[in-house]
Design a protein around this motif. Structure first.
Motif, short mmCIF file in Angstrom:
data_model
loop_
_atom_site.label_atom_id
_atom_site.label_comp_id
_atom_site.label_asym_id
_atom_site.label_seq_id
_atom_site.Cartn_x
_atom_site.Cartn_y
_atom_site.Cartn_z
N GLU A 61 0.83 -1.20 0.00
CA GLU A 61 0.00 0.00 0.00
C GLU A 61 0.86 1.26 0.00
OE1 GLU A 61 -3.43 2.28 0.00
OE2 GLU A 61 -3.31 0.10 -0.14
N SER A 62 1.83 1.32 0.92
CA SER A 62 2.70 2.51 1.01
C SER A 62 4.02 2.13 1.65
CB SER A 62 2.01 3.61 1.82
OG SER A 62 1.87 3.20 3.17
N ILE A 63 5.01 3.00 1.44
CA ILE A 63 6.35 2.81 2.02
C ILE A 63 6.78 4.12 2.66
CG2 ILE A 63 8.78 2.34 1.53
CD1 ILE A 63 7.87 0.55 -0.77
N SER A 64 7.27 4.04 3.90
CA SER A 64 7.76 5.21 4.61
C SER A 64 9.22 4.99 5.00
CB SER A 64 6.94 5.48 5.87
OG SER A 64 5.58 5.69 5.56
N TYR A 65 10.05 5.99 4.80
CA TYR A 65 11.45 5.88 5.21
C TYR A 65 11.63 6.49 6.59
CZ TYR A 65 16.38 6.98 5.66
OH TYR A 65 17.66 7.10 6.13
N TYR A 66 12.38 5.79 7.45
CA TYR A 66 12.65 6.26 8.80
C TYR A 66 14.04 6.91 8.82
CZ TYR A 66 8.69 3.24 9.93
OH TYR A 66 7.45 2.66 9.96
N GLU A 67 14.05 8.23 8.85
CA GLU A 67 15.30 8.98 8.76
C GLU A 67 16.27 8.60 9.87
OE1 GLU A 67 15.02 13.14 8.27
OE2 GLU A 67 13.47 13.04 6.72
N SER A 68 17.56 8.68 9.52
CA SER A 68 18.70 8.34 10.39
C SER A 68 18.81 6.84 10.65
CB SER A 68 18.66 9.12 11.72
OG SER A 68 17.67 8.61 12.59
N THR A 69 18.02 6.03 9.95
CA THR A 69 18.14 4.57 10.05
C THR A 69 18.27 3.99 8.64
OG1 THR A 69 15.80 3.95 9.80
CG2 THR A 69 16.50 4.72 11.96
N ASP A 70 18.40 2.68 8.58
CA ASP A 70 18.37 1.96 7.30
C ASP A 70 17.02 1.28 7.10
OD1 ASP A 70 20.97 2.72 6.84
OD2 ASP A 70 21.85 0.86 7.59
N TRP A 71 16.03 1.67 7.87
CA TRP A 71 14.75 0.97 7.87
C TRP A 71 13.71 1.72 7.03
CZ3 TRP A 71 13.95 -0.13 13.83
CH2 TRP A 71 14.88 -1.08 14.25
N LEU A 84 19.02 9.47 0.82
CA LEU A 84 20.04 9.11 1.81
C LEU A 84 21.29 9.96 1.58
CD1 LEU A 84 19.64 5.24 1.56
CD2 LEU A 84 18.81 6.69 3.41
N PRO A 85 21.27 11.23 1.97
CA PRO A 85 22.42 12.11 1.71
C PRO A 85 23.70 11.64 2.37
CG PRO A 85 20.85 13.16 3.21
CD PRO A 85 20.19 11.93 2.69
N SER A 86 23.60 10.98 3.52
CA SER A 86 24.82 10.52 4.21
C SER A 86 25.53 9.43 3.42
CB SER A 86 24.46 10.00 5.60
OG SER A 86 23.58 8.89 5.52
N LYS A 87 24.76 8.70 2.58
CA LYS A 87 25.34 7.64 1.76
C LYS A 87 25.46 8.05 0.29
CE LYS A 87 23.89 3.61 4.50
NZ LYS A 87 23.49 4.30 5.73
N ASN A 88 25.12 9.31 -0.01
CA ASN A 88 25.14 9.80 -1.40
C ASN A 88 24.27 8.94 -2.30
OD1 ASN A 88 26.89 11.78 -0.58
ND2 ASN A 88 28.72 10.75 -1.32
N LEU A 89 23.10 8.56 -1.82
CA LEU A 89 22.21 7.68 -2.56
C LEU A 89 20.78 8.18 -2.52
CD1 LEU A 89 23.23 4.09 -1.34
CD2 LEU A 89 23.74 5.06 -3.57
N ILE A 90 20.04 7.85 -3.57
CA ILE A 90 18.59 7.81 -3.48
C ILE A 90 18.17 6.41 -3.92
CG2 ILE A 90 18.21 10.28 -3.82
CD1 ILE A 90 17.42 9.64 -6.69
N ILE A 91 17.09 5.93 -3.35
CA ILE A 91 16.62 4.58 -3.66
C ILE A 91 15.16 4.66 -4.08
CG2 ILE A 91 16.23 2.24 -2.78
CD1 ILE A 91 18.42 2.70 -0.76
N ALA A 92 14.87 4.12 -5.25
CA ALA A 92 13.49 3.98 -5.70
C ALA A 92 12.98 2.64 -5.19
CB ALA A 92 13.42 4.04 -7.22
N ALA A 93 11.82 2.67 -4.53
CA ALA A 93 11.29 1.46 -3.89
C ALA A 93 9.95 1.08 -4.50
CB ALA A 93 11.13 1.69 -2.39
N GLY A 94 9.83 -0.18 -4.89
CA GLY A 94 8.57 -0.73 -5.36
C GLY A 94 8.06 -1.76 -4.37
#
Length: 909
Positions: free
Chosen positions: A188-198, A466-476
């Motif tokens: 249904e939806s995806i939420s990113y939890y800042e300062s974590t890898d979750w 994810l600026p600390s890792k120099n990444l953005i991630i597209a999630a499906g």
């Protein structure tokens, strides 16, 4: 009432906007509005002001010229992707399926004419563009196109503008799509939890909140709730690490993620002893925001309420805000404005005091639909908001009206954020649900880069910054794709990596360069970067060449791998049998579609490029005792020449692979080999500064494999300079060399040829006659007789004392050596060291590469025509003129033929 500071800032902003509009109005008349950069002026010193004005005029002139070149192209060519009605893709697919062997050019044009929005485009112009599109898709040149080829092409193009017009260095580099099949299919939806890898995942028809570790690629835990989860967030509350979730029963649940009382580490801490929730809102809350400074949880409800909560006391605070009855979709903290911004489903955006207030500070209206994302840049004093549809609006935070709108997305927006660079927060990244990302420069409102997720990731639910890792991630649902952000580049250079190859593609009117593990394509009309294929090779690229149709490029790397790629999108098409060591050089034979490769493994290979799926190894030739560094091929002479660190020049028969002869004379490493077609001559150079001309068959027997003439390439007085590269212009009969001193020299071959003719006797001619072009029967014969392996005894190492003595020289030894026989016509300093030269045949121009990380284009008289620079803010004169007219004339002729064939078929509708 607005404060004095707000009024002052608003007035200043309006004045700045008036200045920008004035510039845009003037530039728009000549099509030069896209690259505008407004520079500040000094008001104290008139000299500084005049200098700024002069630079501004120069830049505007360059901008206008670049835009006029682009406009001239677009006036004659049509972007098919822009006028293709994508709702008819299923119909187009069926047309392809009806033809078992694919569509021919005429059939393709006939099909496409049915489904294009023609508007005011002339038919002949449209057909010409379709012919060009067919050639781009039909990379293999088999004269047919299948649906898979066409669909892959339009996906790579992204069905959007700008893929070939991005004017700056591509900063986000895609990585492969990865999949975790343990995850549920229906997300249904995806939420990113800042300062974590979750990330938190909600599932259709499920009350669980699934916690997933992105980098560990594992399911952490499932948090069970009594109602469906509407939103969740992560809170680092110093002492505790918490996850807060709001559910559709209006309750708020807080989970301790480091509980010592549960084996899983997750425990609910917001329930009463009887299990009922302690925190219940008056209505459903569908968005969350944690303010660490005030230790307050903000929630936004479906009815427009903003509530505040104390998560330590597990109770609602007294602060409550409401100005709309529409659902709140986003809450963003804006510290520099001392407030929070809220976006509503009715398209309204409101600025509130963070401490609470009955009335909003500002109300912004302008969106046609709901707002799903908001970002703010303090440096530029701009608010950027994304609508539920494809809107991106930019606002002045003080005047309550939009400044402008960014156009480019064609799908509902997913989100946006400000990219914080070391030079400031001037860039914006936006994403939509089709998986298309765009990077914008908010100072110029220019789209710097457009990129998309791979075809394997279609239903994008969320993207994660994810600026600390120099990444953005597209999630499906189950699939993810990373895009790596590259911060550093030096704008005045062509590439930060060492450049190994630069070529001109006259078919597509572009330059291609290879450096490090990446390949770049450049606009020949402006010198600006069009696109980049980062990490296209797993190892550093050493050599590169184009095929005969210039629709593919081949690269050889430091580990011996050879691969073939589509020129338009960089997609890997096939691989060739690898060498055992670094591939030192690649040469493509246009007439029989074969690829030649040499390597430090001391082997020379001939590969067949006719097979579409794989490269077929035809012949291997071995005979050198040390690394092979140079390779040259002459189809008209049917010869292949190789040389390297052993000083020997071995000349092989191109078809049979047998050794024809050995050119002896060099006692040290050979640095250059070039056939001077159509004359039976081979030019070589070595690390001692020698430049030699060797006779080749069918020259007189006394000249074959003999050094006819030799010079020393002198830098200053008696100091020699090693020649590292050379190119030949047959019509002008001149050789261009580049050396380690950075000098480019243009030498005439006329005197040498005339002297050799004068040396002839009545009974035997020493004159070197041009060798005629090979016939079709010659090509077929070579292909039939090529397979096999040739290995010869390794020649003994050269004796330095016998180097170039009379016993090794032909009858031409009596000719004078030196600049009198091989005179210099032009000479200029091009780089700190010239490592490579490529000739633009028919244009009297060359491309040079230096160890200074620059690629430059020159005329044969030494005039600089332009320098390729990766920075989009470097403005300088670009004088190179691509072959637009010839290309367009050929396309028009092809289009006329296709139109006649369509009419002759009786179906020209």
């Amino acid at each position: 009432m607005a404060t004095m500071e707000e009024v002052k800032f608003a007035k200043q902003t309006e004045n700045n906007l008036a200045t920008i509009r004035s510039y845009l109005s003037g530039l728009a008349q000549c099509g030069g509005h896209r690259k505008l950069v407004v520079k500040g002026e000094s008001t104290n010193m008139s000299n500084n002001r005049m200098q700024v004005q002069e630079r501004s005029r120069e830049r505007n002139t360059v901008i206008q010229r670049r835009e006029m070149m682009k406009e001239r192209k677009t006036q004659t060519m049509v972007d098919i992707m822009m006028i293709l009605d994508t709702s008819h893709l299923s119909d187009i697919r069926q047309e392809f399926m009806d033809e078992e062997d694919g569509l021919t050019l005429t059939a393709f044009v006939k099909v496409m004419l049915k489904y294009l929005t023609k508007n005011s485009v002339r038919e002949e112009q449209l057909v010409a563009a379709l012919c060009e599109l067919f050639a781009q898709v039909d990379v293999n040149g088999d004269a047919t196109m299948e649906w898979d080829e066409f669909y892959e092409y339009i996906h790579e193009q992204g069905m959007a503008e700008g893929a070939l017009e991005a004017s700056s260095v591509m900063r986000y580099n895609p990585k492969k799509v990865w999949e975790d099949r343990s995850l549920p299919k229906k997300v249904e939806s995806i939420s990113y939890y800042e300062s974590t890898d979750w990330i938190g995942i909600t599932i259709n028809n499920s009350l669980d909140l699934l916690i997933y570790d992105l980098f560990g690629k594992r399911h952490v835990h499932s948090l069970a709730h009594k109602a469906a989860v509407l939103a969740s967030t992560y809170i680092d509350n110093r002492v505790k690490k918490l996850i807060v979730a709001v559910t559709c029963d209006a309750s708020i649940t807080i989970w301790d993620t480091q509980s010592v009382w549960e084996a899983s580490g997750f425990a609910v801490i917001s329930n009463k002893p009887d299990g009922s929730p302690m925190m219940v809102a008056p209505d459903n809350q569908n968005t969350l925001f944690w303010d660490a400074e005030s230790a307050t949880l903000f929630t936004g409800s479906v009815n427009g309420h903003i509530l505040t909560w104390d998560i330590t006391a597990m109770e609602q605070k007294s602060v409550k805000m409401q100005a709309q009855k529409s659902a709140i979709k986003v809450i963003v903290d804006v510290p520099s404005l001392d407030g929070i911004l809220t976006g509503y489903l009715d398209g309204t955006m409101i600025l509130w005091e963070k401490g609470g207030g009955k009335k909003p500070k500002k109300v912004y209206r302008g969106h046609r639909n709901g707002i799903i994302a908001i970002a703010y840049t303090h440096e530029l004093k701009m608010i950027v908001s994304a609508g539920v549809s494809d809107e991106i609006l930019i606002w002045n935070p003080f005047v309550e009206r939009k400044l402008t709108e960014l156009h480019g997305h064609r799908a509902p927006m997913l989100g946006l954020h400000i990219v914080a660079l070391r030079t400031g927060a001037y860039q914006l990244l936006s994403a939509d649900k089709s998986g298309t990302f765009k990077v914008w420069d908010l100072r110029t409102l220019e789209c710097l880069q457009s990129f998309s997720c791979d075809a394997g990731l279609q239903d994008v639910k969320q993207y994660i910054n994810l600026p600390s890792k120099n990444l953005i991630i597209a999630a499906g649902a189950r699939k993810f794709q990373e895009f790596e952000f590259c911060f550093s580049h030096t704008p005045e250079l062509t590439d930060d990596e060492e450049i190994v190859c630069a070529l001109y593609n006259e078919v597509i009117d572009s330059f291609i360069t290879a450096a490090g593990c990446s390949v770049r394509i450049w606009d020949s009309s402006t010198g600006q970067l069009l696109k980049s294929f980062p990490d296209i090779s797993p190892y550093p690229i050493i050599s590169m060449c184009l095929d005969d149709r210039q629709r593919k490029f081949f690269i050889g790397d430091a580990q011996g791998n050879i691969t073939c790629h589509n020129y338009i999108n960089g997609v890997l098409m096939k691989s060739f049998e690898a060498h055992g060591d670094e591939v030192s050089q690649l040469v493509y034979c246009n007439l029989d579609k074969c690829l030649l490769s040499s390597s430090w493994d001391r082997h020379v290979c001939i590969h067949d490029d006719m097979d579409n799926d794989e490269g077929v190894l035809l012949r291997t030739m071995k005979g050198h005792s040390k690394d092979i560094t140079c390779l040259a091929n002459s189809f008209s002479l049917k010869l292949v020449a190789t040389s390297g660190a052993d000083g020997h020049i071995l000349v092989w028969h191109y078809g049979l692979g047998v050794l024809e002869g050995i050119c002896k004379g060099h006692s040290q490493d050979v640095t250059v080999l070039t056939f001077l077609e159509p004359f039976p001559l081979l030019l070589s150079a070595d690390i001692l500064g020698n430049v030699c001309l060797w006779g080749m068959p069918p020259a007189h027997v006394s000249l074959r494999f003999k050094c006819i003439s030799r010079i020393k390439n002198i830098l200053l007085q008696s100091v020699y300079s090693v020649v590292l590269c050379a190119a030949f212009f047959p019509e002008e009969k001149c050789v261009v060399t580049g050396d380690e001193g950075g000098e480019i020299k243009v030498r005439s071959l006329d005197v040498f040829l005339q002297n050799l003719k004068n040396f002839s006797r009545p009974d035997e001619s020493m004159e070197l006659q041009p060798v005629p072009e090979p016939q079709a029967t010659d090509i077929l014969e070579l292909r039939l007789r090529r397979r096999g392996t040739t290995s010869i005894p390794i020649p003994p190492p050269p004796n330095p004392r016998e180097s170039f003595n009379d016993s090794q020289r032909g009858t031409g030894a009596k000719l004078a050596d030196g600049d009198k026989v091989f005179p210099v016509l032009q000479q200029w300093h091009a780089h700190d060291c010239v490592r490579s030269i490529s000739a633009l045949q028919g244009k009297r121009e060359i491309i040079s590469i230096g160890f200074d990380h620059l690629v430059r284009v020159w005329s044969l008289d030494g005039r600089l025509l332009g320098t390729l620079r990766q920075g989009n803010t470097i403005f300088e004169e670009w004088l190179f003129k691509p072959g637009d007219e010839e290309k367009l004339a050929a396309l028009k002729e092809e289009a006329a033929t296709v139109m006649e064939e369509i009419k002759a078929s009786g179906d020209d509708k």
